[in-house]
Design an enzyme around this catalytic site. Structure first.
Site, mmCIF file in Angstrom:
data_model
loop_
_atom_site.group_PDB
_atom_site.id
_atom_site.type_symbol
_atom_site.label_atom_id
_atom_site.label_comp_id
_atom_site.label_asym_id
_atom_site.label_seq_id
_atom_site.Cartn_x
_atom_site.Cartn_y
_atom_site.Cartn_z
ATOM 1 N N HIS A 14 36.410 33.173 34.433
ATOM 2 C CA HIS A 14 36.374 34.235 35.445
ATOM 3 C C HIS A 14 35.855 33.662 36.757
ATOM 4 C CE1 HIS A 14 36.070 38.727 36.302
ATOM 5 N NE2 HIS A 14 35.642 38.143 37.410
ATOM 6 N N ASP A 18 39.736 33.154 46.030
ATOM 7 C CA ASP A 18 39.262 33.492 47.371
ATOM 8 C C ASP A 18 37.756 33.664 47.433
ATOM 9 O OD1 ASP A 18 39.471 35.741 45.790
ATOM 10 O OD2 ASP A 18 40.295 37.037 47.340
ATOM 11 N N GLU A 205 31.754 46.629 35.392
ATOM 12 C CA GLU A 205 30.997 45.923 36.429
ATOM 13 C C GLU A 205 30.341 46.954 37.341
ATOM 14 O OE1 GLU A 205 31.635 42.540 39.931
ATOM 15 O OE2 GLU A 205 33.346 43.699 39.206
#
Length: 368
Positions: A14, A18, A205
């Site tokens: 993960h 960018d 998250e």
């Protein structure tokens, strides 16, 4: 200890393309496109990203990507960032990496989706060759991401499937999680399922168990991007606050909710990113520091825990640093770190024989 960990073979599942630019590269590419940056030297720029991303808010964290994306709109920009990303992974001891990125965010200068994918594939290949010439060996593959707040997920799913020969091994759904359940992208996930194409979904998250459930049920996710808030479905003696620091908490005394039990019992990998989870307050009920992260309790409960960087620039981190932080916080030894890397290797979106080869490489590296 950090130097010893850096030398060990590691697997990264993960990490965002960018979110992993070198500050110097951002300055150089930014100058070419006239981008105004908040600092003029690499160290200060790195400091700015770290401070800007430590707000406790995922939406605010995501705004910093406007700067990195601005220099990744051309083939040259994408190639350079991709090449350097591979070189930086290798320098961190990573032997296999899956790097996610959203082609739909790289069309500002006229690139087609296919041209963008080809540029990243070329950059990765250049990076792998550079590492090989330096005496190393690394494999890096693409995860194609669709943005959950947009309406292009079906198009991006078809792109990912059509790009298998370009080194694309999976599909990801990312972006602002709260309010954008995976169920909004049913068509895309149906397309992927029909093609038997692996899926990971950002879930757990910035949102809780409903988001995770939707990722598994609607998204058919084989892995959970972050997934730290699966801990919301745990009942811990004495409460969650400070529980991670109560190292003697007996896992047998923790009660798992229905969803948590499903994720654990099916060994659905959690792509945990400790420093990033701190920055976005992903486990606020438990505390606010690495030592409060429920990762160790989840590991002891039998969850398939992997450790990742998420965004190296935004967290000013590396996989070596993340593992070192965990070793310091929870007293991990080499055996613990090896199990974390083996779990990651087993969770890679690779054919079985290649996963087994990767697991063997990790084990051999830890025992040499």
């Amino acid at each position: 200890m950090s130097d010893a960990i850096r030398a060990l073979p590691k697997v990264s599942l993960h990490a965002h393309l960018d979110g992993g630019l070198r500050p110097q590269t951002l300055l150089e590419l930014g100058a070419r496109v006239g981008l105004e940056l908040p600092a003029s030297d690499p160290a200060s720029l790195g400091d700015w990203f770290l401070a800007a991303c430590t707000s406790g808010s995922l939406p605010e964290y995501l705004t910093t990507f406007d700067l990195t994306l601005a220099v990744m709109q051309t083939r040259d920009g994408l190639e350079r960032v991709a090449r350097e990303f591979v070189e930086d992974l290798a320098a961190d001891g990573v032997v296999y990496g899956e790097v996610r990125w959203a082609p739909e965010l790289h069309q500002g200068a006229g690139l087609t989706l296919e041209e963008a994918v080809a540029a990243v594939a070329d950059g990765f290949a250049q990076g792998e060759r550079a590492v090989a010439l330096a005496g190393g060996r690394i494999r890096v593959r693409q995860l194609i991401t669709a943005m959950r707040q947009n309406d292009r997920s079906a198009e991006i799913a078809r792109l990912a499937i059509a790009s298998r020969d370009a080194g694309v091994v999976g599909f990801d759904l990312a972006g602002p999680e709260d309010g954008f359940l995976p169920s909004r992208h049913a068509e895309a996930f149906a397309i992927l399922a029909e093609a038997l194409f692996p899926v990971t979904v950002h879930a757990g998250e910035a949102a809780g168990v409903d988001s995770i459930r939707s990722a598994l049920v609607d998204g058919r996710a084989l892995r959970l991007g972050h997934g730290v808030r699966i801990a919301d479905d745990l009942e811990v003696p004495g409460g969650r606050a400070g529980a991670a620091r109560r190292g003697a908490t007996d896992a047998a005394d923790v009660r798992l909710g229905e969803l948590a039990a499903w994720v654990r019992d099916r060994r659905i990998p959690l792509e945990l990113s400790p420093s990033s989870n701190v920055q976005t307050a992903g486990f606020a009920d438990w505390g606010a520091e690495i030592a409060d992260h429920p990762i160790d309790l989840l590991r002891r409960l039998g969850f398939a825990v992997t450790v990742n960087t998420d965004n190296r620039l935004m967290s000013r981190t590396s996989l070596t640093r993340e593992l070192t932080l965990l070793a310091d916080a929870f007293g991990y030894g080499l055996g613990d770190l090896e199990r974390l890397q083996v779990t990651a290797a087993e969770a890679a979106f690779l054919p079985l024989a290649e996963r087994e080869e990767l697991v063997a490489r990790v084990r051999d590296g830890f025992r040499s």
